[in-house]
Each structure stands twice: as C-alpha cells, then as structure tokens.
Design an enzyme around this catalytic site. Structure first.
Site, PDB file in Angstrom:
ATOM      1  N   THR A  76      -3.391   3.215   5.798  1.00 37.21           N
ATOM      2  CA  THR A  76      -4.528   3.347   6.450  1.00 37.21           C
ATOM      3  C   THR A  76      -4.718   2.404   7.764  1.00 37.21           C
ATOM      4  O   THR A  76      -5.748   2.549   8.599  1.00 37.21           O
ATOM      5  CB  THR A  76      -5.396   2.604   5.402  1.00 37.21           C
ATOM      6  OG1 THR A  76      -4.755   1.183   4.998  1.00 37.21           O
ATOM      7  CG2 THR A  76      -5.678   3.230   4.194  1.00 37.21           C
ATOM      8  N   GLU A  98       0.609  -1.081   0.238  1.00 36.42           N
ATOM      9  CA  GLU A  98      -0.002  -0.090   0.151  1.00 36.42           C
ATOM     10  C   GLU A  98       0.757   1.010   0.011  1.00 36.42           C
ATOM     11  O   GLU A  98       0.454   2.035  -0.712  1.00 36.42           O
ATOM     12  CB  GLU A  98      -0.948  -0.057   1.188  1.00 36.42           C
ATOM     13  CG  GLU A  98      -1.978   1.148   1.266  1.00 36.42           C
ATOM     14  CD  GLU A  98      -2.317   1.483   2.767  1.00 36.42           C
ATOM     15  OE1 GLU A  98      -2.803   0.356   3.127  1.00 36.42           O
ATOM     16  OE2 GLU A  98      -2.369   2.460   3.194  1.00 36.42           O
TER      17      GLU A  98
HETATM   18  S1  SF4 Z   1     -11.666  -0.953   4.611  1.00 38.93           S
HETATM   19 FE1  SF4 Z   1      -9.549  -0.496   5.787  1.00 38.93          FE
HETATM   20  S2  SF4 Z   1      -8.659  -2.101   6.328  1.00 38.93           S
HETATM   21 FE2  SF4 Z   1     -10.196  -2.548   4.654  1.00 38.93          FE
HETATM   22  S3  SF4 Z   1      -8.889  -2.712   2.652  1.00 38.93           S
HETATM   23 FE3  SF4 Z   1      -9.837  -0.474   2.976  1.00 38.93          FE
HETATM   24  S4  SF4 Z   1      -8.074   0.690   3.961  1.00 38.93           S
HETATM   25 FE4  SF4 Z   1      -7.881  -1.697   4.204  1.00 38.93          FE
END
Ligand code: SF4
Length: 276
Positions: A160, A122
């Site tokens: 994230t 990511e």
């Molecule tokens: S919702 Fe949050 S944890 Fe799930 S893939 Fe997206 S960024 Fe990652």
C-alpha cells in the site's frame, strides 16, 4: 495567534480506525503491534489495558484478540479463529483489498506479483492468501522480474505504501513480456495526501509548524516541503519545543503533522499556538 490545520495531516484513516477499534475493545490483546508508534501503543496499554503479544502461546482463552493494521498471515488468523478466541479485525481495509485479490486471482490460476518488501508484515500477510505459495513473487523493482519464470497469466498488486511511478515501471515490464496481466492498483496515498496538503498550506501562512518525531522520515519530508514555501518552518516533537519568539511579527500559523504523530500531541501544539 490565528492558525490553520493542513487539510490532511497525522495518522492515516487506517491507523485512526485501528486505534478506535482498540479503544472500543478494552483489556484486549493485539497480535503484533497494532500500529508503528510506540507512544500510542503505550497509551492504549495505560488508558485502555490493551496488551500486546507476538506469540500465540502467550494468549489465554479469555483474551479478545485484535488484529493489527497491517494484517497477519492467513494461517495465523485461521488458527486464532479455530482456537475460539474472540477476534476483532483492525486490519486496514486498504490492506484487506490486496489480500482478497491475491486469494481470488491465485485460485483462478494467475501467478501473483507483489511490488513491495517481502519482509514487511503487510506483504507477508498478502502473500499468505495465495493458493499456491510457489506462484507468488515479491519484487522491489522491474529489474528483478527478468530472473523470474512467470507463466502467461499474471495478476499484480502493490504494497500500500509504495510509489506509483515505480509500480508503473513494473507494470510496463510485465505487459511487454506477458500475454495477460491483470493490474490492481492497491497503493494507498495517505502519505502523499499529507505532503500535498502541507505544500498548499505552507504557501498561505507566514509560520509553519510540523509536529512529529525528529527521526521520523515522513515528518522530515513534510518539513523540507514546507521550508521551500515558508522560511519560518519549524519541526517540533511536542508543544514544549515551541519558542514563542518564532511568532514575533507573524500573524498566521499553519500546522501539519507526520503520519506517526498521535492526535493528542497535535492537540497540545494547537492549544499552545492558540494561546500565543
Ligand atoms: S490508510 Fe493507507 S497508510 Fe494507513 S494503514 Fe491503511 S493502507 Fe496503511
């Protein structure tokens, strides 16, 4: 047995969305693993013919290529599109957001600070959106900032899945040392939401099941949280791990699941509990 599911459990929004996209694109090929869950990748392969490659040269012109949840690097995406592959983007929108911020702020002349792990796909993807790769800095802690020669205009984003409190430390350190800091909170709290929901539910019930891999760290964290509220908490990998003796004298079972537990595994557990 009466049961209740946690208000948030299992796969997050972005993973569920990516799986739906892959299921709706049978016989496609994902560029890199779609999600971090081998069982689910195997199921997509056997039920929907969705293949996987990490090597551009293994793609053939009739492939529809699905972009994984964590995103890929901009030059790879451009190459796929230029090579006239059909590209279906399953990048989680919460990951697309820091990519766009990085691109925009970098174009406006800001240094980019990313709080995260530089080896994570990511973060590699987000970095690749900067106009000037030399003005992107990835840090895992505020202490790393002191060694950097940052310019006066800084934009900061986070991977994230990072902790908010640690992100705040980085922001504080940047603000005290720089003239202009643009802060973008790109943390997704999907894991935190599962934890809060399990905490609440385990206070209501007299037995609690947490479904997930015994080596999954977020599943174990859920189990530890539940155990403090409900002594009869059990971690099960699948329905076959359930011991009906656990339910003697119990009336109300709570169910939660780790972020890497597929829905069909959880459904089998629900089915078994409902028949006790
Ligand atoms: S919702 Fe949050 S944890 Fe799930 S893939 Fe997206 S960024 Fe990652």
């Amino acid at each position: 047995m009466k049961y209740k599911l946690a208000s948030s459990y299992g796969f997050c929004f972005g993973v569920k969305r990516a799986i739906k996209i892959a299921e709706n694109t049978p016989h496609s090929i994902t560029y890199g693993p779609l999600i971090h869950n081998k069982m689910e990748i195997d199921r997509l392969k056997s039920s929907f013919g969705v293949g996987l490659t990490e090597n551009f040269d293994e793609l053939s012109s009739d492939n529809t290529v699905v972009i994984r949840t964590h995103g890929i690097q901009k030059n790879e995406l451009d190459r796929l599109k230029e090579s006239s592959f059909d590209v279906v983007d399953a990048t989680c929108p919460y990951v697309t957001k820091p990519q766009e911020i990085c691109q925009k702020m970098s174009a406006e002349g800001y240094d980019i600070v990313i709080f995260g792990d530089r080896d994570h796909p990511e973060v590699k993807g987000v970095m690749s959106y900067a106009d000037n790769a030399e003005r992107v800095f990835v840090v895992l802690g505020a202490d790393e900032l002191f060694t950097l020669k940052l310019r006066e205009k800084i934009a900061v984003v986070s991977q994230t899945t990072r902790k908010f409190t640690e992100f705040m430390q980085i922001i504080q350190a940047l603000i005290s040392a720089s003239k202009e800091v643009r802060v973008f909170n790109t943390i997704c709290n999907a894991t935190g939401e599962n934890q809060e929901a399990a905490d609440e539910l385990s206070k209501e019930v007299d037995i609690m099941l947490i479904v997930g891999g015994k080596n999954s760290s977020n599943t174990k964290q859920l189990f530890e949280i539940c155990k403090t509220n409900c002594k009869s908490s059990f971690l099960v990998e699948s329905a076959s791990d359930i011991d009906e003796g656990w339910f003697d004298g119990k009336n109300f079972c709570g169910i939660s699941a780790g972020a890497s537990t597929p829905d069909w595994v959880i459904s089998e557990v629900i089915d078994r509990v409902s028949k006790i």
